[in-house]
Design a protein around this motif. Structure first.
Motif, PDB file in Angstrom:
ATOM      1  N   TYR A 465       6.883  13.144  10.121  1.00 36.49           N
ATOM      2  CA  TYR A 465       6.366  13.737   9.928  1.00 36.49           C
ATOM      3  C   TYR A 465       7.548  14.887   9.052  1.00 36.49           C
ATOM      4  CZ  TYR A 465       4.524  18.635  10.259  1.00 36.49           C
ATOM      5  OH  TYR A 465       3.565  20.206   9.715  1.00 36.49           O
ATOM      6  N   LEU A 466       7.298  14.876   7.602  1.00 32.52           N
ATOM      7  CA  LEU A 466       7.735  15.849   7.183  1.00 32.52           C
ATOM      8  C   LEU A 466       7.606  17.405   7.507  1.00 32.52           C
ATOM      9  CD1 LEU A 466       8.336  13.803   3.597  1.00 32.52           C
ATOM     10  CD2 LEU A 466      10.099  14.053   6.045  1.00 32.52           C
ATOM     11  N   GLY A 467       6.094  17.235   6.893  1.00 30.33           N
ATOM     12  CA  GLY A 467       5.631  19.042   6.589  1.00 30.33           C
ATOM     13  C   GLY A 467       4.099  18.781   6.233  1.00 30.33           C
ATOM     14  N   THR A 468       3.694  20.591   5.763  1.00 28.75           N
ATOM     15  CA  THR A 468       2.486  19.941   6.143  1.00 28.75           C
ATOM     16  C   THR A 468       1.910  21.081   4.678  1.00 28.75           C
ATOM     17  OG1 THR A 468       1.908  19.949   8.084  1.00 28.75           O
ATOM     18  CG2 THR A 468       0.129  21.478   6.527  1.00 28.75           C
ATOM     19  N   GLY A 469       1.023  20.989   3.698  1.00 30.68           N
ATOM     20  CA  GLY A 469       1.274  21.785   2.512  1.00 30.68           C
ATOM     21  C   GLY A 469       1.490  21.037   1.295  1.00 30.68           C
ATOM     22  N   TRP A 470       0.929  21.817   0.123  1.00 27.91           N
ATOM     23  CA  TRP A 470       1.976  21.379  -1.284  1.00 27.91           C
ATOM     24  C   TRP A 470       2.453  22.424  -1.388  1.00 27.91           C
ATOM     25  CZ3 TRP A 470      -0.806  17.120  -3.073  1.00 27.91           C
ATOM     26  CH2 TRP A 470      -1.911  17.062  -3.119  1.00 27.91           C
TER      27      TRP A 470
END
Ligand SMILES: [Zn+2]
Ligand SMILES: [Zn+2]
Ligand SMILES: [Zn+2]
Length: 507
Positions: A465-470
């Motif tokens: 998991y790298l992150g959430t969102g643009w």
């Protein structure tokens, strides 16, 4: 009548000359998009946006996955996030709430509609015979915990004759002659906050899922008695299937809207013919008999509190959607499609609607405060872990800890199966594009919706998991605007379908 073919009409929202409605962005955000054009990643961004169906906050992942044939162990294909357009795999966030992600919440609503509708009319591997079984649409309400304001369809809130205008012990009127419009922040607020039993309202909401569970048990018992058989043998003759959603009312308490269906024995499959001895109206009568008898005894939260007997509110609405055996009332107020639509709509509403923008609702804040207070008191009173202590985690939900949508196991298909089918379809489509081989559509729906165990391939992956969102707010705004335009397109297309007499509106 001179009408042009609908397929020739063009949707005005797509094309070179149709701009997107974007909010004004500050200089730094605009710089992000300009950078995409500068470094040539705009196309990759657009492809990614399309792949996640305009999700506002997609999840970013890095890693690889391999598709293996379970019979032979042969590796069919591999995928690495470095092959993705932006070099990272973006997946839709899947959020159910419209304010969190307009695009994913619509997917959720569509899936919920498909799930509910297939349990009403068949389809998606559910046999069409399901439509012959008795079906009810019932609404279970919370009891009254004191007088509240409400919008009453353009009439006065709580009118009283002049000679009947009494006051509460705190000197506040027992009447209200105002007309509250929908969305009025006073809707659902107590006439007197001190008279209103906020603590009992919170405790009721906490136990509402248990109240529902006991209702289903009591109904099963009543159905067995009606059929003249014992409860333990009921399963050999009939089963009760349901889909229900919780909907917050203005006063901050949930209603349960439920579709209740009588099937034959569960072992005979979803939608097996129901026993002839019990039709829709008889089943509705049983629900009306049973609901007022169901109670939950709620323990006091501490030594200063009292035990409470909890029950449903007096407002119980039970309607027959299908009488069973194709003797449907042609004048029926509800069609199966309508009830499926209602439930899907309720399923995407949530508590955020109670915190309407620019409004502070004192009674909602009071429920939240009471929930936190009761949880704290329970924690001090019970040295060991106690159910009430968990209320701290549900303060934002006003102590409602149930799921918004629940269904019995054999009501229809599952949301998980629908999501899996979508992933399988994308895999098939990608494979077809890669190899040039056409997709075999024979029996496709059954294969896409098949259980995990029935699959002949397995996907093995390793993901981080790298992150959430643009990357920046401009990209998120673009995603939301694109989602809004896609929604307008869907509505436009639905209107075209209505105009076409033979239009297939079944998707
Ligand atoms: Zn999303
Ligand atoms: Zn009022
Ligand atoms: Zn009072």
């Amino acid at each position: 009548m001179p009408t042009s073919a609908p397929s020739l009409d063009r949707f005005a929202g797509y094309g070179q000359d149709a701009g997107l409605d974007l909010p004004t962005l500050d200089g730094t955000a605009g710089a992000g998009l300009r950078a995409r054009f500068a470094d040539g990643s705009m196309d990759a961004f657009a492809d990614t946006l399309a792949a996640v169906h305009n999700c506002a906050r997609p999840v970013r992942l890095a890693g690889t996955s391999t598709t293996v044939d379970t019979a032979t162990g042969e590796v069919l294909s591999t995928f690495s996030s470095t092959d993705a357009p932006l070099g990272v795999l973006y997946r839709p966030c899947g959020n159910r709430r419209a304010h969190a992600c307009p695009a994913c919440s619509r997917t959720y609503a569509r899936d919920t509609f498909a799930l509910i509708r297939s349990g009403v009319a068949g389809g998606k591997t559910v046999p069409a015979t399901v439509a012959d079984n008795p079906l009810l649409f019932a609404t279970f309400t919370a009891p009254s915990f004191g007088l509240v304001h409400g919008h009453r369809g353009g009439t006065a809130c709580r009118p009283r004759r002049r000679d009947d205008r009494t006051h509460c012990p705190h000197g506040r009127p027992h009447w209200c002659t105002q007309v509250h419009e929908p969305g009025d922040s006073r809707s659902g607020a107590p006439l007197c906050a001190e008279c209103y039993d906020t603590a009992s309202a919170v405790i009721w909401q906490w136990h509402a899922p248990e109240l529902w569970r006991r209702t289903t048990i009591a109904l099963r018992r009543a159905v067995a008695a009606h059929l003249g058989i014992t409860e333990s043998t009921l399963g050999k003759h009939a089963s009760i299937q349901y889909a229900k959603v919780a909907e917050y009312q203005d006063r901050g308490l949930v209603h349960f809207h439920a579709l209740i269906r009588l099937d034959g024995p569960a072992a005979a499959g979803i939608g097996a013919p129901a026993p002839a001895a019990l039709d829709g109206p008889a089943l509705a009568a049983l629900v009306r008999d049973v609901a007022p008898t169901v109670t939950v005894l709620a323990e006091p939260v501490d030594a200063d509190d009292t035990p409470r007997v909890l029950a449903w509110g007096a407002q119980l609405d039970v309607r027959v959607v299908t009488a069973g055996r194709r003797v449907d009332d042609p004048d029926a107020a509800l069609t199966p499609g309508q009830v499926a639509g209602y439930l899907a709509k309720y399923a995407t509403k949530d508590v955020s609607g109670l915190h309407a923008e620019g409004q502070h609702r004192h009674h909602i804040a009071a429920l939240r405060a009471s929930c936190a207070d009761l949880a704290g008191r329970a924690a001090r009173h019970h040295p060991e872990d106690h159910d009430y202590q968990r209320m701290t985690r549900w303060v934002h939900m006003l102590a409602f800890r149930g799921h918004f949508g629940t269904k019995s196991r054999r009501y229809s298909i599952t949301l998980g199966a629908l999501r899996r089918a979508r992933t399988r379809w994308q895999t098939l489509a990608a494979e077809s594009r890669r190899t040039g081989q056409p997709i075999d559509t024979r029996d496709l729906e059954r294969r896409l919706l098949a259980d995990e165990d029935d699959q002949t391939t397995v996907v093995v992956g390793s993901w981080t998991y790298l992150g959430t969102g643009w990357r920046d707010p401009a990209e998120e705004a673009l995603a939301i605007a694109a989602a809004a335009r896609a929604r307008e397109y869907d509505q436009w297309r639905a209107e075209q379908m209505v105009r076409m007499p033979d239009g297939n509106r079944d998707d």
